[in-house]
Design a protein around this motif. Structure first.
Motif, PDB file in Angstrom:
ATOM      1  N   GLY A  11       0.829  -1.190   0.000  1.00  0.00           N
ATOM      2  CA  GLY A  11       0.000   0.000   0.000  1.00  0.00           C
ATOM      3  C   GLY A  11       0.866   1.243   0.000  1.00  0.00           C
ATOM      4  O   GLY A  11       1.804   1.353   0.805  1.00  0.00           O
ATOM      5  N   ILE A  87       2.692  -1.185   4.150  1.00  0.00           N
ATOM      6  CA  ILE A  87       2.325   0.180   3.769  1.00  0.00           C
ATOM      7  C   ILE A  87       3.582   1.040   3.819  1.00  0.00           C
ATOM      8  O   ILE A  87       4.159   1.277   4.879  1.00  0.00           O
ATOM      9  CB  ILE A  87       1.245   0.751   4.704  1.00  0.00           C
ATOM     10  CG1 ILE A  87       0.028  -0.169   4.712  1.00  0.00           C
ATOM     11  CG2 ILE A  87       0.840   2.154   4.256  1.00  0.00           C
ATOM     12  CD1 ILE A  87      -0.978   0.137   5.787  1.00  0.00           C
ATOM     13  N   LEU A 107      -7.321   1.250   0.362  1.00  0.00           N
ATOM     14  CA  LEU A 107      -6.247   0.815   1.251  1.00  0.00           C
ATOM     15  C   LEU A 107      -6.704   0.744   2.699  1.00  0.00           C
ATOM     16  O   LEU A 107      -6.421  -0.235   3.405  1.00  0.00           O
ATOM     17  CB  LEU A 107      -5.046   1.754   1.115  1.00  0.00           C
ATOM     18  CG  LEU A 107      -3.814   1.373   1.949  1.00  0.00           C
ATOM     19  CD1 LEU A 107      -3.356  -0.040   1.652  1.00  0.00           C
ATOM     20  CD2 LEU A 107      -2.668   2.377   1.700  1.00  0.00           C
TER      21      LEU A 107
END
Length: 400
Positions: A11, A87, A107
């Motif tokens: 992400g 992420i 996300l």
């Protein structure tokens, strides 16, 4: 290709460090992982989805309700596909959204919908990282077992200097998918971490500023190098390391008792805890009431865990720590010799960049025949470096 078949969902949020993510994708794929990418709208201002698609070999996702996905529920498909959700970069805004469980884009929805472990590599201005709101969010997410990589310290895009830089792509890839030789396979490692608390009365105690982060990072690194690890931990506010047996204690006396019960079965002992040297002579059974202008307490010495382990008839290979504020080398070498240690790792805790509660550290490691400096780095990275050095010294010691 050690991680062939491993599914990494990356992400990307809207920080300037997003420009590094095509390189991160390449580094993850080089280790054998399958990588799919999810971008936020703001991330697309910094990195091209087309570039990410080219390096990953998969379409980039950015839409919560994807008409091309099965049943138009792309977030559920991706959530089930991922073995790990990474992420990087993670902005302060995204950390706040994750803390409060918001799900207003693909996300953030994936973070709620996946059962995969979540790893975050923060990237933001140093003042934003140090802001009380961000630090509170960090503490909450860590309690939920969200793993944090960094941030690193240094010069930032805005010109500021401080904590907030995203770790470099190679460092992130190595921490998410570590290429570590099993240097400690079959070895049993006992590690202490965190502070101790010495009770004064039922509501008061004395302690220190140790966060336990270095000891926990060492436990994880030893496990990744193939060891069977037992961690004896004082009171901390960080998640337990994966696949590590953790024994929780409070006082120095409890830590001493727990260590001595387990050390006879250990090949290596690492004393990383900040153990209180003294404890109150008498713990009162009732709260001490305020009366006079002064209160006098008498303290007595706690048992010396590190020394007692190193002086056993058949001691394990023993690594100690020396957290000093001055004359670091002198005090470390004195401790190494006095306590008959095999190695000692010394750091200067007067430097607030690498002191207690910092995400980074720097060490100078001493042993009877030499020394080696480990430069400032994220504690997870530093722990791996130290454990590799220890494994080498352990092997040489066994061959002597």
């Amino acid at each position: 290709m050690q991680y062939k078949g491993k599914n990494i969902l990356l992400g990307i949020t809207g920080g300037i460090a997003a420009y590094k993510t095509p390189d991160l994708v390449r580094k993850l794929i080089a280790k054998g992982a399958e990588v799919r990418v999810v971008v936020t709208d703001s991330a697309k201002e910094f990195v091209s989805p087309l570039a990410l698609q080219a390096v990953s070999g998969n379409p980039v996702s950015d839409n919560l309700l994807d008409k091309d996905a099965e049943a138009a529920m792309g977030h559920i498909e991706l959530a089930k596909w991922a073995d790990q959700l990474l992420i990087a970069p993670a902005t302060a805004n995204f950390m706040a959204k994750l803390t409060y469980g918001l799900a207003d884009d693909l996300l953030s929805t994936l973070c709620l919908a996946t059962a995969a472990p979540i790893t975050i590599a923060p990237a933001m201005n140093q003042q934003m990282w140090l802001a009380p709101a961000t630090q509170d969010n960090l503490a909450v997410l860590q309690k939920r077992n969200v793993r944090f990589l960094g941030p690193a310290q240094g010069e930032q895009a805005c010109g500021d200097v401080g904590p907030g830089r995203m770790l470099e792509p190679q460092d992130i890839a190595d921490l998410v998918l570590p290429d570590l030789p099993q240097l400690l396979f079959g070895r049993k490692v006992l590690i202490t971490a965190g502070p101790t608390r010495e009770d004064i009365d039922p509501v008061r105690y004395i302690t220190n500023h140790s966060s336990g982060k270095m000891g926990y990072a060492l436990a994880q690194a030893a496990q990744q190098l193939g060891a069977e690890v037992t961690l004896v931990s004082g009171p901390v506010n960080i998640p337990k390391p994966n696949k590590v047996k953790t024994l929780n204690i409070s006082s120095a006396e409890q830590m001493h008792e727990t260590v001595m019960q387990n050390v006879m079965h250990s090949d290596i002992f690492i004393g990383c805890a900040a153990v209180a040297d003294y404890k109150p002579l008498n713990r009162t059974s009732q709260k001490i009431k305020k009366s006079d202008q002064e209160l006098t307490l008498t303290f007595i010495k706690n048992p010396d865990i590190l020394s007692d382990v190193a002086h056993l008839d058949n001691p394990p290979f023993t690594l100690g720590f020396a957290a000093e504020t001055q004359n670091v080398k002198e005090y470390a070498l004195s401790k190494l010799q006095r306590k008959k240690l095999n190695m000692i790792a010394a750091n200067d805790v007067s430097d607030d960049k690498i002191g207690f509660n910092s995400e980074q550290n720097a060490l100078t490691v001493f042993w009877p025949e030499g020394e080696q400096k480990l430069e400032i780095a994220d504690k997870s990275i530093l722990a791996i470096q130290l454990m590799k050095l220890l494994a080498l010294r352990y092997k040489e010691n066994k061959n002597d």
